[in-house]
Scaffold this motif. Structure first.
Motif, short mmCIF file in Angstrom:
data_model
loop_
_atom_site.label_atom_id
_atom_site.label_comp_id
_atom_site.label_asym_id
_atom_site.label_seq_id
_atom_site.Cartn_x
_atom_site.Cartn_y
_atom_site.Cartn_z
N LEU A 33 -27.48 29.74 23.77
CA LEU A 33 -27.02 30.16 22.45
C LEU A 33 -27.83 31.31 21.87
O LEU A 33 -29.06 31.26 21.83
N ASP A 70 -19.19 34.63 23.37
CA ASP A 70 -19.94 33.77 22.47
C ASP A 70 -19.04 33.08 21.45
O ASP A 70 -19.17 31.88 21.20
N ARG A 74 -18.33 28.98 21.32
CA ARG A 74 -18.63 28.18 20.14
C ARG A 74 -17.38 27.46 19.65
O ARG A 74 -17.43 26.28 19.27
N GLU A 78 -17.13 23.38 19.48
CA GLU A 78 -16.89 22.69 18.23
C GLU A 78 -15.61 21.85 18.31
O GLU A 78 -15.53 20.75 17.74
N PHE A 178 -25.55 25.52 16.76
CA PHE A 178 -24.70 26.71 16.80
C PHE A 178 -24.84 27.41 15.45
O PHE A 178 -24.94 26.75 14.41
#
Length: 229
Positions: A33, A70, A74, A78, A178
């Protein structure tokens, strides 16, 4: 990941020496991350329980961490959290409450100007949040403490209290988190909507105002967030 972070560093201003001394790291990475940690940014962070990606279900989620983009990675991670894997300790009202109380404790006045006089500086300003069964979303403006310090303090303190309630030892929260910084008012508006509607999107409630661990219930008729004691 390191090449990605190096590229971001090249087009952004280097952190000031005084900010580095205060713990701000600018663009950096930890494993999978990337993070941008600078004063004054409004940050959307997600932190999750340690068992929210169960080892027994690795085949379900392992490939998600290898997504190169990226933003897409993410988004997919999620979405996986919303499946509610793991023991989901945050379903327990007393644990969800202590998590929410913890990050509300040191917030300054919410939803003020993006710029503040130095004498009005605070650790952070909450803009929106929700505590879900196995993760939490928080939108906040960074103040005197770095994002990593703030999120680390939330996780350390609430994790200790939660473990005491559960009679458990070991990690309560997963190590990393995140984050994405807001690029403007419309980006922030969309993010607030996403956060506060998370319980309705996964069918935990019909009305976001009915979720007891969300900033949605504290907004007035004009949409302003009113933090109450």
């Amino acid at each position: 990941m390191r090449d990605l972070v190096e590229g971001k560093r090249r087009w952004s201003s280097p952190p000031k020496i005084e900010d580095v001394k205060r713990g701000f790291r600018g663009w950096h990475e930890r494993g999978y991350l990337p993070h941008r940690d600078e004063p004054g940014l409004t940050q959307f962070v997600t932190f999750r329980l340690a068992d929210s990606f169960p080892e027994s279900l690795r085949s379900e989620w392992e490939h998600l961490w290898r997504i190169e983009d990226d933003r897409e990675r993410r988004k997919q991670l999620e979405a996986y959290l919303d499946k509610g894997r793991g023991e989901c300790h945050l379903r327990r009202a007393e644990i969800a409450k202590l998590v929410e109380d913890n990050f509300r404790q040191f917030s300054g006045h919410c939803c003020g100007s993006q710029s503040r006089a130095p004498e009005d500086a605070v650790r952070y300003e909450l803009r929106a949040w929700v505590v879900m069964p196995n993760h939490a979303h928080v939108l906040f403006r960074v103040g005197t403490a770095s994002m990593s310090e703030t999120v680390g303090a939330w996780k350390k303190h609430s994790g200790m209290l939660a473990n005491n309630l559960l009679g458990k030892r070991g990690a309560f929260w997963a190590k990393d988190y995140f984050d994405v910084f807001m690029r403007g008012a419309e980006h922030e508006r969309q993010t607030v909507h996403y956060i506060e509607n998370n319980p309705t999107n996964v069918k935990l409630r019909l009305d976001p105002n009915d979720w007891p661990w969300s900033s949605a219930r504290l907004r007035d008729g004009f949409g302003n967030l009113r933090l109450v004691s």
